[in-house]
Design a protein around this motif. Structure first.
Motif, PDB file in Angstrom:
ATOM      1  N   GLY A 106      -5.696  -1.935  14.289  1.00  0.00           N
ATOM      2  CA  GLY A 106      -5.214  -0.914  13.393  1.00  0.00           C
ATOM      3  C   GLY A 106      -5.908  -1.155  12.095  1.00  0.00           C
ATOM      4  O   GLY A 106      -6.111  -0.431  11.417  1.00  0.00           O
ATOM      5  N   VAL A 107      -5.995  -2.681  11.733  1.00  0.00           N
ATOM      6  CA  VAL A 107      -6.405  -2.900  10.168  1.00  0.00           C
ATOM      7  C   VAL A 107      -7.934  -2.502  10.156  1.00  0.00           C
ATOM      8  O   VAL A 107      -8.192  -2.018   9.311  1.00  0.00           O
ATOM      9  N   PHE A 108      -8.601  -3.063  11.186  1.00  0.00           N
ATOM     10  CA  PHE A 108      -9.969  -2.917  11.108  1.00  0.00           C
ATOM     11  C   PHE A 108     -10.354  -1.337  11.254  1.00  0.00           C
ATOM     12  O   PHE A 108     -11.368  -0.941  10.761  1.00  0.00           O
ATOM     13  N   PHE A 166      -5.342   7.746   1.626  1.00  0.00           N
ATOM     14  CA  PHE A 166      -3.977   7.365   1.310  1.00  0.00           C
ATOM     15  C   PHE A 166      -3.001   7.918   2.505  1.00  0.00           C
ATOM     16  O   PHE A 166      -2.306   7.035   3.184  1.00  0.00           O
ATOM     17  N   SER A 167      -3.560   8.972   2.999  1.00  0.00           N
ATOM     18  CA  SER A 167      -3.116   9.556   4.319  1.00  0.00           C
ATOM     19  C   SER A 167      -3.003   8.511   5.532  1.00  0.00           C
ATOM     20  O   SER A 167      -2.076   8.291   6.132  1.00  0.00           O
ATOM     21  N   GLU A 168      -4.325   7.955   5.694  1.00  0.00           N
ATOM     22  CA  GLU A 168      -4.456   7.214   6.710  1.00  0.00           C
ATOM     23  C   GLU A 168      -4.068   5.726   6.494  1.00  0.00           C
ATOM     24  O   GLU A 168      -3.435   5.039   7.423  1.00  0.00           O
ATOM     25  N   VAL A 169      -4.029   5.439   5.114  1.00  0.00           N
ATOM     26  CA  VAL A 169      -3.539   3.852   5.110  1.00  0.00           C
ATOM     27  C   VAL A 169      -2.034   3.698   5.128  1.00  0.00           C
ATOM     28  O   VAL A 169      -1.498   2.861   5.854  1.00  0.00           O
ATOM     29  N   PHE A 170      -1.376   4.778   4.712  1.00  0.00           N
ATOM     30  CA  PHE A 170       0.402   4.768   4.591  1.00  0.00           C
ATOM     31  C   PHE A 170       0.777   5.485   5.862  1.00  0.00           C
ATOM     32  O   PHE A 170       2.024   5.606   5.848  1.00  0.00           O
ATOM     33  N   GLU A 171       0.031   6.211   6.515  1.00  0.00           N
ATOM     34  CA  GLU A 171       0.214   7.052   7.724  1.00  0.00           C
ATOM     35  C   GLU A 171       1.314   8.125   7.272  1.00  0.00           C
ATOM     36  O   GLU A 171       2.361   8.035   7.904  1.00  0.00           O
ATOM     37  N   GLU A 175       0.116  17.029   4.480  1.00  0.00           N
ATOM     38  CA  GLU A 175       1.045  18.289   4.127  1.00  0.00           C
ATOM     39  C   GLU A 175       2.035  17.716   3.157  1.00  0.00           C
ATOM     40  O   GLU A 175       2.418  18.017   1.971  1.00  0.00           O
ATOM     41  N   LYS A 176       2.609  16.619   3.372  1.00  0.00           N
ATOM     42  CA  LYS A 176       3.588  15.873   2.690  1.00  0.00           C
ATOM     43  C   LYS A 176       3.071  15.091   1.309  1.00  0.00           C
ATOM     44  O   LYS A 176       3.721  15.129   0.210  1.00  0.00           O
ATOM     45  N   LEU A 177       1.741  14.901   1.831  1.00  0.00           N
ATOM     46  CA  LEU A 177       1.180  13.959   0.411  1.00  0.00           C
ATOM     47  C   LEU A 177       0.787  15.143  -0.677  1.00  0.00           C
ATOM     48  O   LEU A 177       1.100  14.727  -1.818  1.00  0.00           O
ATOM     49  N   PHE A 178       0.389  16.308  -0.125  1.00  0.00           N
ATOM     50  CA  PHE A 178       0.083  17.303  -1.155  1.00  0.00           C
ATOM     51  C   PHE A 178       1.217  17.911  -1.774  1.00  0.00           C
ATOM     52  O   PHE A 178       1.492  18.146  -2.904  1.00  0.00           O
ATOM     53  N   ALA A 179       2.595  17.861  -1.370  1.00  0.00           N
ATOM     54  CA  ALA A 179       3.709  18.367  -1.659  1.00  0.00           C
ATOM     55  C   ALA A 179       4.063  17.278  -2.873  1.00  0.00           C
ATOM     56  O   ALA A 179       4.815  17.538  -3.802  1.00  0.00           O
TER      57      ALA A 179
END
Length: 421
Positions: A106-108, A166-171, A175-179
């Protein structure tokens, strides 16, 4: 293809188990061997695709007339794309190599995913840079603020890229991130205030054709007096005539006043507007006997004859008492001098006779009577323009004494001249 890769990477572990190594040691040895194999494969893939893409681009560049493909090569677009292909191979291979190590997988996987996103953004940036350079080579776009538009597009793409990272790192779902970003939009507007103002200013400058690259502008507020060499999102760079560079905020072009000399540069002449001060006490009527000497000045000989006949006829018809010069009509030395200067300007080879040509008298002041020259030189180049203007006023100053006129000068403060360092 990846089934074959899975078979290649899975042969180590059974081999080490067959040789009598424990499960843990066999797993670590197998991982090290697989990483070495992957590194070698990736290196050869990179070399192959770099060579292949470079050759293809060179062949295309030679066979096409456009310079865009040459600019893609000079901006290293091909090199970055050749990095992307082996990186995608690594991204697909990591789950196979680290299938026994879920955490590290997951990290790599995330790190390589972030690198791929950044590399994609960098490839897009090189393509836009090549497009910018290509458009600047075209006459219809060479004076447009292309840099501003490219910068705006890249800012939007970088914002999208950072959002995806950010979406990938913090899962977090996009849509929530844009909100969330919408909720903190006021802070974002504050942070990017200059960028937004610069973008709006760039659009207005371009649409209204206020400034182009290559224009000579003067902006006293910022000490700018020279040619515009760059217009981007945040600043406008002006190379002054002393070869210094002044940086002006782009939005200042629409919020503050400045002078653009483009109209003069594309016109048929450059304006000369300058005056000399005539001492008021030297202005007087001209006596008839003086006209004989002034008639020797060829530019105004016909004018003097015509005016002399006209004045004598008027004075005779109206029974004027000629014992007093104030009675009737008479020529003045200033009026005759003004006519002489007009004739001189009309015959000057350096002036455009199709544009306004005036020698006029301005409102008298405490320092004398301003006699202004308002003409346009044919040559607009600075040094030639200055030469033409100096030549005209050299002649004006030298010819004043022939009409018994005097230039105004401040009285001397003593016999010596005091010069302050």
């Amino acid at each position: 293809m990846f089934k074959l890769i899975e078979k290649i990477f899975s042969w180590c572990y059974p081999l080490f188990r067959k040789w009598g190594f424990g499960d843990t040691i066999s797993a670590y040895l197998s991982l090290i061997i697989n990483i070495l194999i992957l590194s070698v494969l990736v290196y050869f893939i990179f070399l192959f695709f770099r060579f292949l893409l470079s050759r293809i681009m060179e062949i295309v560049a030679k066979r096409t007339h456009t310079k865009f493909d040459d600019l893609l090569i000079s901006n290293k677009t091909v090199m970055y794309i050749s990095h992307l292909i082996p990186l995608l191979f690594i991204y697909k291979s990591v789950p196979i190599i680290l299938k026994e190590y879920n955490y590290w997988e997951g990290v790599f996987g995330k790190l390589i995913g972030i690198y791929i996103i950044l590399l994609l953004l960098w490839i897009v940036r090189t393509i836009f840079n090549a497009l910018r350079d290509h458009l600047k080579c075209m006459p219809e776009y060479s004076d447009k603020p292309i840099d501003s538009y490219i910068q705006v597009i890249m800012i939007i793409l970088w914002m999208v890229g950072v959002t995806v990272i950010f979406s990938e790192v913090f899962e977090i779902k996009i849509e929530k991130l844009f909100a969330t970003l919408g909720a903190i939009s006021a802070i974002i507007l504050l942070i990017f205030r200059d960028t937004i103002l610069g973008f709006v200013a760039s659009i207005q400058v371009s649409v209204n054709d206020m400034v182009r690259i290559g224009d000579w502008i003067t902006m006293d507020k910022f000490g700018a007096d020279g040619d515009v060499i760059e217009i981007n999102l945040a600043t406008v760079k002006v190379r002054n005539f002393d070869y210094t560079t002044t940086t002006i905020p782009t939005y200042s072009l629409i919020s503050d006043s400045f002078k653009n000399w483009r109209g003069m540069q594309i016109s048929d002449g450059r304006r000369i507007k300058r005056h000399v001060l005539i001492k008021s006490s030297s202005v007087r009527f001209i006596k008839n006997e003086e006209l004989e000497d002034l008639m020797k000045i060829q530019l105004i000989t016909d004018y003097i004859i015509k005016k002399k006949t006209e004045i004598e006829k008027y004075n005779l018809q109206n029974n004027i008492d000629k014992n007093l010069s104030l009675n009737g009509r008479h020529l003045t030395n200033l009026g005759l001098f003004r006519k002489y200067i007009t004739k001189y300007l009309e015959n000057h080879a350096g002036l455009n006779k199709d544009m306004l040509l005036v020698c006029r008298q301005l409102q008298p002041t405490s320092q004398g009577i301003p006699l202004e020259i308002y003409v346009f030189s044919k040559d607009k180049q600075w040094e030639n323009y200055e030469y033409i203007m100096s030549d005209i006023f050299d002649h004006i100053i030298a010819s004043i004494s022939y009409f018994d006129l005097e230039l105004f000068e401040l009285p001397s403060q003593g016999k010596g001249v005091f010069v302050e360092d």
